[in-house]
Design an enzyme around this catalytic site. Structure first.
Site, PDB file in Angstrom:
ATOM      1  N   SER A  62     -14.068  -5.919 -23.087  1.00  0.00           N
ATOM      2  CA  SER A  62     -13.871  -6.073 -21.649  1.00  0.00           C
ATOM      3  C   SER A  62     -14.281  -4.784 -20.947  1.00  0.00           C
ATOM      4  CB  SER A  62     -12.407  -6.448 -21.352  1.00  0.00           C
ATOM      5  OG  SER A  62     -12.224  -6.696 -19.977  1.00  0.00           O
ATOM      6  N   THR A  63     -13.357  -4.114 -20.277  1.00  0.00           N
ATOM      7  CA  THR A  63     -13.682  -2.913 -19.513  1.00  0.00           C
ATOM      8  C   THR A  63     -14.320  -1.850 -20.405  1.00  0.00           C
ATOM      9  OG1 THR A  63     -11.748  -3.363 -18.150  1.00  0.00           O
ATOM     10  CG2 THR A  63     -12.779  -1.198 -17.918  1.00  0.00           C
ATOM     11  N   HIS A 103     -15.909  -9.814 -20.994  1.00  0.00           N
ATOM     12  CA  HIS A 103     -15.325 -10.260 -19.717  1.00  0.00           C
ATOM     13  C   HIS A 103     -16.223  -9.801 -18.580  1.00  0.00           C
ATOM     14  CE1 HIS A 103     -11.075 -10.147 -21.715  1.00  0.00           C
ATOM     15  NE2 HIS A 103     -11.736 -11.256 -21.998  1.00  0.00           N
ATOM     16  N   MET A 109      -9.143  -3.774 -21.125  1.00  0.00           N
ATOM     17  CA  MET A 109      -7.768  -3.875 -20.651  1.00  0.00           C
ATOM     18  C   MET A 109      -7.115  -5.144 -21.167  1.00  0.00           C
ATOM     19  SD  MET A 109      -7.724  -2.548 -16.693  1.00  0.00           S
ATOM     20  CE  MET A 109      -9.032  -3.620 -16.116  1.00  0.00           C
TER      21      MET A 109
END
Length: 358
Positions: free
Chosen positions: A176-177, A202, A295
């Site tokens: 993700s991040t 994501h 995250m």
């Protein structure tokens, strides 16, 4: 009159410079900082918090929509989204407004410097209006119903038995991040003979196709956005479409992907948990699962299921993560066989891919 403190977060040095000059000329405005991406911005905001943020959507390390949601959840601040993607009625515009942006301004694709100079009055007025916005922390209003945090059960039943081994290994990566650069680091280091790879990053739905094309340009393996029914093949990576889940499916000795609608799982669509569960269910010990920077906890439970079905599992270490959330949660569950630095993940893929888990 209180001075309005402005921070500009955009990957373009030209935009940061010209916007700064526009606002610095105005009475009652001060540009307290500029940043090339949200991670740098967060560091700077730890010292002085702005009254208004001007944020792009397409940025390295963390996209603007994710940054906007983080700001609204932790420290509500008026945010103006300034992007080429926010044309009237676009998905990006709807996402930005839904995430809490007080205003959306479309950045021109050409003639940016001239536009900024000619539209300075409008931009100044937009900032002054935004500075007076009254915001609440995301989810703090009693009238807002937070949707339940669904598990992968909402999309796919769990595996009931260990799959028989085949000669084909499949790799699944969830991130993700910080994942866009992390994936670039891993994928550019892989040879054309690498096993088939499935990736959930994501990312808003309008980004995944362009992201896949960019990786395809710089990698030796082929990288494409996944389409329903695509075959998983050596030398090819498939990236899940934004807004849809991606799952592995086995037919005989061959593997394919299903790209499906469905509710958000772990509050994400695509969800890493959904991909990892499908790997546990249809690949078992033929799989290698990798969880990287991000995250939250999406992917932690799915990686545990892969681990329990005999797959090798790897987590990115804390030092090399932009955000040490997803790997940390997977490690806490006991889902991880090895913890390695980002720069070593490609080597681990090569070393582990033909090995049997001890």
């Amino acid at each position: 009159m209180k001075t309005i403190k402005v921070m500009i977060v955009d990957g373009s040095a030209v935009l940061r410079q010209v916007l700064s000059s526009v606002f610095e000329k105005e009475d009652g405005m001060e540009v307290i900082g500029v940043a090339a991406d949200p991670v740098f911005a967060i560091e700077k905001m730890g010292k002085t918090w702005p009254d208004v943020l001007i944020v792009d959507i397409e940025m390295p390390r963390m996209d603007g929509i994710t940054f906007l949601k983080k700001i609204m959840a932790e420290h509500p601040t008026p945010v103006i989204v300034f992007s080429t993607l926010t044309e009237k009625g676009s998905v990006a515009t709807m996402q930005a407004l839904a995430a809490g942006a007080v205003s959306v301004v479309t950045k021109p694709k050409l003639g940016l410097k001239l536009y900024l100079q000619e539209s300075s009055e409008h931009l100044v007025r937009t900032v002054r209006t935004a500075a007076h916005a009254h915001l609440k922390r995301s989810g703090s209003s009693p009238s807002v119903t937070v949707p339940p945090k669904l598990t992968a059960d909402a999309v796919l039943p769990a595996a009931e038995h260990v799959m028989e081994e085949t000669t084909q290994t499949v790799i699944a990566i969830g991130t993700s991040t910080g994942g866009t650069l992390a994936l670039e680091t891993v994928l550019t280091a892989l040879p054309r003979t690498s096993p088939g790879i499935l990736i959930v990053q994501h990312m808003p739905e309008q980004f995944t196709e362009a992201f896949a094309r960019r990786l395809d340009d710089i990698c030796r393996i082929s990288v494409t956005e996944a389409r329903h029914g695509d075959q998983v093949m050596p030398g090819r990576a498939l990236i899940a479409q934004g807004g849809r889940h991606m799952m592995l499916r086995r037919s005989g000795a061959q593997y394919y992907v299903d790209v499906v609608e469905g509710p958000p799982v772990s509050r994400h669509r695509p969800s890493v948990d959904v991909l990892f569960r499908s790997m546990a269910k249809f690949a078992g010990k033929n799989a290698l699962g990798i969880i990287m920077t991000g995250m939250g906890d999406d992917g932690a439970k799915g990686l545990l299921e892969m681990h329990q079905m005999g797959a090798l599992t790897i987590a990115q270490d804390e030092e090399s993560c932009v955000v040490y959330g997803m790997p940390k949660e997977a490690i806490k569950l006991g889902a991880v066989d090895k913890i390695v630095a980002l720069q070593q993940i490609a080597a681990e893929i090569s070393a582990c891919v033909n090995q049997t888990k001890l």
